[in-house]
Motif scaffolding. Structure first.
Motif, PDB file in Angstrom:
ATOM      1  N   ALA A 128     -20.093 -51.819 -28.408  1.00 13.32           N
ATOM      2  CA  ALA A 128     -21.202 -51.891 -27.214  1.00 13.32           C
ATOM      3  C   ALA A 128     -22.588 -51.417 -28.157  1.00 13.32           C
ATOM      4  O   ALA A 128     -23.823 -51.815 -27.877  1.00 13.32           O
ATOM      5  CB  ALA A 128     -20.876 -51.278 -26.093  1.00 13.32           C
ATOM      6  N   GLY A 129     -22.474 -50.388 -28.902  1.00 13.04           N
ATOM      7  CA  GLY A 129     -23.430 -49.839 -29.429  1.00 13.04           C
ATOM      8  C   GLY A 129     -24.194 -50.951 -30.630  1.00 13.04           C
ATOM      9  O   GLY A 129     -25.262 -51.146 -30.519  1.00 13.04           O
ATOM     10  N   LEU A 187     -28.025 -55.069 -32.301  1.00  8.68           N
ATOM     11  CA  LEU A 187     -28.511 -56.262 -32.512  1.00  8.68           C
ATOM     12  C   LEU A 187     -29.248 -57.045 -31.637  1.00  8.68           C
ATOM     13  O   LEU A 187     -30.413 -57.730 -31.829  1.00  8.68           O
ATOM     14  CB  LEU A 187     -27.319 -57.120 -32.835  1.00  8.68           C
ATOM     15  CG  LEU A 187     -26.374 -56.851 -33.935  1.00  8.68           C
ATOM     16  CD1 LEU A 187     -25.120 -57.458 -33.928  1.00  8.68           C
ATOM     17  CD2 LEU A 187     -26.965 -57.110 -35.152  1.00  8.68           C
ATOM     18  N   SER A 188     -29.100 -56.661 -30.287  1.00  8.17           N
ATOM     19  CA  SER A 188     -30.016 -57.545 -29.210  1.00  8.17           C
ATOM     20  C   SER A 188     -31.110 -56.629 -29.228  1.00  8.17           C
ATOM     21  O   SER A 188     -32.177 -57.326 -28.902  1.00  8.17           O
ATOM     22  CB  SER A 188     -29.137 -57.376 -27.974  1.00  8.17           C
ATOM     23  OG  SER A 188     -27.975 -58.266 -27.889  1.00  8.17           O
ATOM     24  N   TRP A 195     -30.569 -67.144 -31.663  1.00 10.19           N
ATOM     25  CA  TRP A 195     -29.339 -66.265 -32.145  1.00 10.19           C
ATOM     26  C   TRP A 195     -29.010 -65.381 -31.145  1.00 10.19           C
ATOM     27  O   TRP A 195     -27.757 -64.684 -31.377  1.00 10.19           O
ATOM     28  CB  TRP A 195     -29.819 -65.647 -33.533  1.00 10.19           C
ATOM     29  CG  TRP A 195     -31.234 -64.913 -33.644  1.00 10.19           C
ATOM     30  CD1 TRP A 195     -31.557 -63.566 -32.907  1.00 10.19           C
ATOM     31  CD2 TRP A 195     -32.317 -65.361 -34.101  1.00 10.19           C
ATOM     32  NE1 TRP A 195     -33.014 -63.523 -33.212  1.00 10.19           N
ATOM     33  CE2 TRP A 195     -33.283 -64.653 -33.876  1.00 10.19           C
ATOM     34  CE3 TRP A 195     -32.625 -66.669 -34.569  1.00 10.19           C
ATOM     35  CZ2 TRP A 195     -34.814 -64.582 -34.260  1.00 10.19           C
ATOM     36  CZ3 TRP A 195     -33.889 -66.611 -35.037  1.00 10.19           C
ATOM     37  CH2 TRP A 195     -35.040 -65.823 -34.888  1.00 10.19           C
ATOM     38  N   HIS A 196     -29.721 -64.908 -29.865  1.00  6.73           N
ATOM     39  CA  HIS A 196     -29.209 -64.299 -29.042  1.00  6.73           C
ATOM     40  C   HIS A 196     -28.143 -64.811 -28.231  1.00  6.73           C
ATOM     41  O   HIS A 196     -27.233 -64.077 -27.910  1.00  6.73           O
ATOM     42  CB  HIS A 196     -30.091 -63.578 -28.177  1.00  6.73           C
ATOM     43  CG  HIS A 196     -31.075 -62.812 -28.482  1.00  6.73           C
ATOM     44  ND1 HIS A 196     -30.500 -61.478 -28.796  1.00  6.73           N
ATOM     45  CD2 HIS A 196     -32.380 -62.661 -29.413  1.00  6.73           C
ATOM     46  CE1 HIS A 196     -31.862 -60.547 -29.379  1.00  6.73           C
ATOM     47  NE2 HIS A 196     -32.772 -61.574 -29.841  1.00  6.73           N
ATOM     48  N   LEU A 197     -28.213 -66.120 -28.219  1.00  8.11           N
ATOM     49  CA  LEU A 197     -27.050 -66.787 -27.406  1.00  8.11           C
ATOM     50  C   LEU A 197     -25.687 -66.714 -28.104  1.00  8.11           C
ATOM     51  O   LEU A 197     -24.787 -66.018 -27.411  1.00  8.11           O
ATOM     52  CB  LEU A 197     -27.280 -68.415 -27.220  1.00  8.11           C
ATOM     53  CG  LEU A 197     -25.987 -69.018 -26.817  1.00  8.11           C
ATOM     54  CD1 LEU A 197     -25.882 -68.340 -25.370  1.00  8.11           C
ATOM     55  CD2 LEU A 197     -26.459 -70.458 -26.733  1.00  8.11           C
ATOM     56  N   ILE A 238     -29.168 -48.592 -24.633  1.00  3.97           N
ATOM     57  CA  ILE A 238     -29.586 -48.824 -26.071  1.00  3.97           C
ATOM     58  C   ILE A 238     -30.817 -49.645 -25.829  1.00  3.97           C
ATOM     59  O   ILE A 238     -31.906 -49.426 -26.452  1.00  3.97           O
ATOM     60  CB  ILE A 238     -28.391 -49.393 -26.831  1.00  3.97           C
ATOM     61  CG1 ILE A 238     -27.556 -48.220 -27.043  1.00  3.97           C
ATOM     62  CG2 ILE A 238     -28.794 -49.659 -28.211  1.00  3.97           C
ATOM     63  CD1 ILE A 238     -26.148 -48.446 -27.593  1.00  3.97           C
ATOM     64  N   LEU A 239     -30.562 -51.036 -25.121  1.00  2.00           N
ATOM     65  CA  LEU A 239     -31.468 -51.913 -25.142  1.00  2.00           C
ATOM     66  C   LEU A 239     -32.975 -51.198 -24.606  1.00  2.00           C
ATOM     67  O   LEU A 239     -33.945 -51.670 -25.278  1.00  2.00           O
ATOM     68  CB  LEU A 239     -31.117 -52.926 -24.277  1.00  2.00           C
ATOM     69  CG  LEU A 239     -30.114 -54.104 -24.907  1.00  2.00           C
ATOM     70  CD1 LEU A 239     -29.723 -55.048 -23.958  1.00  2.00           C
ATOM     71  CD2 LEU A 239     -30.811 -54.529 -26.156  1.00  2.00           C
ATOM     72  N   GLU A 240     -32.914 -50.419 -23.644  1.00  2.00           N
ATOM     73  CA  GLU A 240     -33.867 -49.759 -23.027  1.00  2.00           C
ATOM     74  C   GLU A 240     -34.722 -48.811 -24.046  1.00  2.00           C
ATOM     75  O   GLU A 240     -35.906 -48.650 -24.142  1.00  2.00           O
ATOM     76  CB  GLU A 240     -33.631 -48.809 -21.801  1.00  2.00           C
ATOM     77  CG  GLU A 240     -34.670 -48.395 -21.045  1.00  2.00           C
ATOM     78  CD  GLU A 240     -35.723 -49.127 -20.617  1.00  2.00           C
ATOM     79  OE1 GLU A 240     -37.066 -49.179 -20.442  1.00  2.00           O
ATOM     80  OE2 GLU A 240     -35.323 -50.609 -20.461  1.00  2.00           O
TER      81      GLU A 240
END
Length: 107
Positions: free
Chosen positions: A35-36, A41-42, A50-52, A102-104
């Motif tokens: 998940a990390g 990566l995202s 590439w996000h798909l 992490i994304l935030e």
């Protein structure tokens, strides 16, 4: 003599539960690390196609981890519905909440 050296069913059950506990710990650890990595990566890659594949692969790997957690919980002795519920909560906390944090932090 052969019967005396053969482990009892209770002993085999204890060994299987001990192995399942190790597998459970490892599956939760791998899912948290995944998940990390998925969140990094995202969050670090610029927007693009590439996000798909990253999200599809990330979801499938995390789903595999959740199934492994459910199987380990059932081997330990939890009923199927409880093992499914616990695995779902672990998946939600690690994949949805941890990855979102992490994304935030990266945005």
């Amino acid at each position: 003599a052969l019967l005396e050296s053969t482990p009892s069913m209770e002993r085999i059950s204890e060994i299987m539960k001990a192995i399942a506990k190790i597998q459970l710990r490892n599956a939760v650890t791998v899912l948290a690390v995944w998940a990390g990595i998925w969140g990094l990566l995202s969050g670090l890659l610029p927007q693009g196609w590439w996000h798909l594949p990253i999200n599809l692969i990330g979801f499938l790997v995390s789903l595999t981890g959740a199934v492994s957690i459910r199987g380990s919980l059932q081997t330990i002795g939890n009923p199927g519905w409880l093992a499914f519920g616990i695995a779902l909560v672990i998946w939600f906390v690690l994949v949805v909440i941890l990855r979102s944090l992490i994304l935030e932090l990266l945005s």
